[in-house]
Design a protein around this motif. Structure first.
Motif, PDB file in Angstrom:
ATOM      1  N   GLU A 222      -2.152   9.259   5.399  1.00 30.68           N
ATOM      2  CA  GLU A 222      -0.742   8.947   5.627  1.00 30.68           C
ATOM      3  C   GLU A 222       0.109   9.348   4.427  1.00 30.68           C
ATOM      4  N   LEU A 223      -0.414   9.125   3.224  1.00 27.99           N
ATOM      5  CA  LEU A 223       0.313   9.514   2.019  1.00 27.99           C
ATOM      6  C   LEU A 223       0.516  11.024   1.975  1.00 27.99           C
TER       7      LEU A 223
ATOM      8  N   ASN B   1       0.840  -1.185   0.000  1.00 27.32           N
ATOM      9  CA  ASN B   1       0.000   0.000   0.000  1.00 27.32           C
ATOM     10  C   ASN B   1       0.885   1.247   0.000  1.00 27.32           C
TER      11      ASN B   1
ATOM     12  N   ALA C 251      -5.215   5.551   4.646  1.00 22.99           N
ATOM     13  CA  ALA C 251      -4.041   5.426   3.778  1.00 22.99           C
ATOM     14  C   ALA C 251      -3.761   6.738   3.057  1.00 22.99           C
TER      15      ALA C 251
ATOM     16  N   ARG D 152       0.664   3.800   1.560  1.00 24.94           N
ATOM     17  CA  ARG D 152       0.832   4.431   2.870  1.00 24.94           C
ATOM     18  C   ARG D 152       2.241   4.175   3.415  1.00 24.94           C
ATOM     19  N   HIS D 153       2.927   3.166   2.872  1.00 29.71           N
ATOM     20  CA  HIS D 153       4.283   2.828   3.297  1.00 29.71           C
ATOM     21  C   HIS D 153       5.341   3.466   2.401  1.00 29.71           C
TER      22      HIS D 153
END
Length: 309
Positions: free
Chosen positions: A221-222, A81, A218, A83-84
């Motif tokens: 976070e992005l 994802n 997500a 988000r990481h």
């Protein structure tokens, strides 16, 4: 090295393709990120504009996306994802990138694969997971969430007009019947459907899908990572498909804040530095021609921002 037309077109029709790729203002020797590789359409457009020394980092949590990877040494695929993002850029020893593209929402492939449970057109298990490594499914939400949690879920993520009645009906009916498939779920809701049934079910399914995949979490976070992962002048182009996503992107691009981060101190200085500069004062919308060819594009909005120099 693969050309863009070698990448699967049937898997997913890229929305706002020309507009989003051009918005990145691609440098031939730059480093770019496609947060949502999918069928590889947007990635193909980026690769066409990159020179031999350019690089593209492509993320996708859906294992099916692997089947569309081109034979191109400039592309690094990350099966995670977005988000990481920061973590995997560090693992690739990349300090910052020249641009980033994200096409949010569900791919055409995911909608068209009946067993994924995303579409109201098919009967299948109530799944809706984009990443099969995750454990929460739509069936789990219907079977286990409290009436209050369901009410908030459908009201916020689906903007369902009778969200409270819907939640109450689900809790009452699940005591009498087991709901594991789309057809069973639609039958359960039939007495409370308001207005156009297709639109109603689409709103309900959207809410479930957002919850199953933590899509807004997500995205938040992005967005928070953008100031640190973009080089000065580096651009972020994000395509959204509903108002919840678009509001988050608009607010962050404009103020560097997520919508819930309200300044409650009236005496605090309002001259806080904003990390990004908005490139698109108004969102870029698909043309009438694109909407005719690809109905999924109807609700798409593209916003673009750059990290300040």
């Amino acid at each position: 090295m693969a050309a863009a037309n070698d990448i699967s077109e049937g898997y997913h029709v890229p929305v706002l393709f020309r507009e989003s790729v051009e918005a990145l203002d691609i440098k031939p020797d730059g480093i770019y990120v496609d947060c949502t590789f999918g069928g590889g359409g947007h990635s193909g457009g980026i690769l066409e504009r990159l020179g031999p020394s350019g690089r593209l980092i492509a993320f996708d949590q859906d294992a099916d996306a692997r089947q569309n990877l081109p034979d191109d040494e400039r592309l690094i695929f990350i099966p995670q994802n977005f988000r990481h993002l920061s973590r995997f850029l560090r693992l690739q020893k990349i300090a910052a990138v020249d641009g980033l593209l994200a096409d949010l929402g569900v791919s055409s492939h995911q909608f068209d694969e009946a067993e994924r449970g995303f579409s109201i057109r098919f009967d299948a298990a109530l799944d809706m997971r984009m990443d099969h490594r995750s454990t929460l499914t739509a069936k789990d939400i219907i079977a286990g969430y409290s009436e209050e949690a369901l009410h908030k879920l459908f009201e916020r993520y689906g903007e369902v007009t009778n969200a409270k009645t819907l939640a109450k009906t689900i809790v009452q009916q699940r005591e009498k019947m087991q709901v594991t498939t789309i057809s069973q779920f639609k039958a359960m809701l039939q007495p409370v459907v308001k207005g156009n049934p297709n639109k109603y079910f689409a709103q309900v399914f959207q809410a479930l899908r957002i919850e199953v995949n933590d899509e807004l979490g997500a995205l938040k976070e992005l967005l928070l990572q953008l100031p640190s992962v973009l080089k000065p002048g580096g651009r972020a182009a994000i395509i959204t498909f509903h108002s919840l996503e678009d509001r988050l992107v608009k607010n962050f691009f404009k103020d560097g804040l997520l919508e819930q981060e309200v300044d409650v101190n009236p005496f605090e200085s309002v001259s806080r530095e904003k990390p990004l500069q908005v490139i698109t004062k108004k969102p870029i919308l698909p043309s009438q021609e694109e909407m005719k060819i690809n109905p999924r594009a109807r609700s798409a909005k593209l916003r673009v921002a750059a990290k300040k120099l």
